[in-house]
Motif scaffolding. Structure first.
Motif, PDB file in Angstrom:
ATOM      1  N   LYS A   1       8.377   9.194   0.925  1.00 55.65           N
ATOM      2  CA  LYS A   1       8.465   9.145  -0.538  1.00 55.65           C
ATOM      3  C   LYS A   1       7.058   9.103  -1.093  1.00 55.65           C
ATOM      4  O   LYS A   1       6.337   8.123  -0.912  1.00 55.65           O
TER       5      LYS A   1
ATOM      6  N   GLU B   1      18.744   4.973  -5.176  1.00 54.48           N
ATOM      7  CA  GLU B   1      17.975   3.820  -4.695  1.00 54.48           C
ATOM      8  C   GLU B   1      18.447   2.550  -5.394  1.00 54.48           C
ATOM      9  O   GLU B   1      18.624   2.533  -6.620  1.00 54.48           O
TER      10      GLU B   1
ATOM     11  N   GLU C   1      14.169   1.869   3.174  1.00 52.63           N
ATOM     12  CA  GLU C   1      12.802   2.232   2.768  1.00 52.63           C
ATOM     13  C   GLU C   1      11.836   1.104   3.107  1.00 52.63           C
ATOM     14  O   GLU C   1      12.161  -0.067   2.917  1.00 52.63           O
TER      15      GLU C   1
ATOM     16  N   ASN D   1      15.398  -1.163  -0.162  1.00 48.98           N
ATOM     17  CA  ASN D   1      14.002  -1.459   0.165  1.00 48.98           C
ATOM     18  C   ASN D   1      13.895  -2.662   1.098  1.00 48.98           C
ATOM     19  O   ASN D   1      14.505  -3.699   0.867  1.00 48.98           O
TER      20      ASN D   1
ATOM     21  N   ASP E   1       8.082   4.508   1.989  1.00 47.88           N
ATOM     22  CA  ASP E   1       7.998   4.405   0.528  1.00 47.88           C
ATOM     23  C   ASP E   1       6.535   4.367   0.074  1.00 47.88           C
ATOM     24  O   ASP E   1       5.660   3.941   0.827  1.00 47.88           O
TER      25      ASP E   1
HETATM   26 MG    MG Z   1      11.641   2.150  -2.810  1.00 44.83          MG
END
Ligand code: MG
Ligand code: C2E
Ligand code: MG
Ligand code: MG
Length: 284
Positions: free
Chosen positions: A200, A60, A149, A117, A179
């Motif tokens: 997640k 990530e 995400e 993200n 996420d």
């Molecule tokens: Mg994230």
């Protein structure tokens, strides 16, 4: 501003609650300049490992701002300024660019994809899918090299448009991930129609899973739900090996957290990845 140091060495600057409007405007201006000129924004990378065989499943990208006088700033301190200044889209462009640049360096040899993200401003951007496709092409990367995400709440403002954007990204072959799952609103209602590949699970839900049977029940249930929907389940914020083992036993697919590695600069991650290739795979 009051400074405090977090455990991964990122200096967190907590804005003075008694004022600081001038400071805030100043920060927004500085961020605008940093985004225009480049160089100050960077990503730290945190590995994700497959709990069944210990392989590196992904990484990530987490944004950092190397401020000229205030040190390394974490997302908690730059994202609010970016949002107020309307700079979230250019911020994502920069993070995406830095992330793809990094992956391009190891993709051929390792096939480890990067997760980036998104913010609400991106999910409502109908041009996002084509922008992302162009960026991938520019780096000579296939769509499998990228996961995007988003937290559930980014869809709240305009769920219809969000679904369109996510659907288009997935048609291109880009994986999408929900996420901080379990902390937002309407989780179950959204899941029914959400084009996603991965959940997640937030750290607040994976914490204590080895000791607390209620925590374990929630994880077990969420794993079953994810798998029934054809989604893979990533546990985030795994801080110790016992928790990692408990999450593996409960059926989680992938883990991310300090127990595996802290977020680190790109060159450090490249070394971490290379070292790991020489040792036998090691399940948590
Ligand atoms: Mg994230
Ligand atoms: P997130 O996407 O849920 O990222 C995970 C956060 O948890 C990261 O914080 C990471 O450093 C931290 N973390 C990882 N492992 C552990 C652990 O074992 N224990 C604990 N306590 N924490 C752990 P970070 O880097 O401060 O990022 C915070 C949030 O800022 C991210 O949460 C994400 O929502 C947002 N963010 C980060 N980078 C970007 C970006 O490029 N764009 C946007 N829009 N948001 C970003
Ligand atoms: Mg998260
Ligand atoms: Mg989180």
């Amino acid at each position: 501003y009051a400074a405090k140091s977090s455990r991964d060495g990122v200096r967190a600057y907590v804005p003075d609650p008694n004022g600081g409007t001038g400071d805030r405007l100043h920060t927004m201006e500085e961020l605008r300049t940093a985004l225009d000129e480049g160089g100050q924004l960077l990503v730290h990378l945190q590995p994700q490992v497959d709990l069944s065989d210990g392989r590196v499943a992904g990484v990530e990208a987490l944004v950092r701002w190397q401020h000229p006088t205030r040190g390394l700033l974490s997302p908690a301190h730059l994202l609010p300024a970016a949002e107020q200044a309307g700079l979230l889209r250019p911020l994502t462009d920069t993070v995406l660019e830095l992330s793809l640049q990094a992956v391009a360096g190891w993709w051929e040899s390792t096939r480890v994809p990067v997760s980036v993200n998104l913010s609400a401003a991106n999910v409502s951007d109908l041009d996002l899918p084509s922008k992302v496709a162009v960026a991938l092409l520019r780096h000579g990367l296939p769509t499998q090299a990228l996961t995007l995400e988003l937290v559930e709440d980014t869809l709240m403002a305009d769920p219809e448009r969000g679904r369109t954007v996510l659907g288009e990204l997935r048609r291109l072959g880009i994986r999408t991930s929900i996420d901080d799952y379990g902390t937002g609103y309407s989780s179950l209602a959204y899941l029914r129609h959400l084009p996603a590949d991965e959940l997640k699970l937030d750290r607040s839900l994976t914490l204590d899973v080895g000791r607390d049977h209620r925590a374990a029940a929630i994880v077990r249930h969420t794993v079953a739900l994810a798998h029934d929907l054809g989604l893979s389940l990533v546990a985030e914020g795994v801080e110790d090996e016992a928790t990692g083992r408990a999450l593996a036993a409960l059926g989680c697919d992938v883990a991310q957290g300090y127990a595996i590695a802290r977020p680190m600069p790109v060159d450090a991650f490249v070394r971490w990845l290379a070292d790991r290739a020489h040792v036998p795979v090691q399940p948590l």
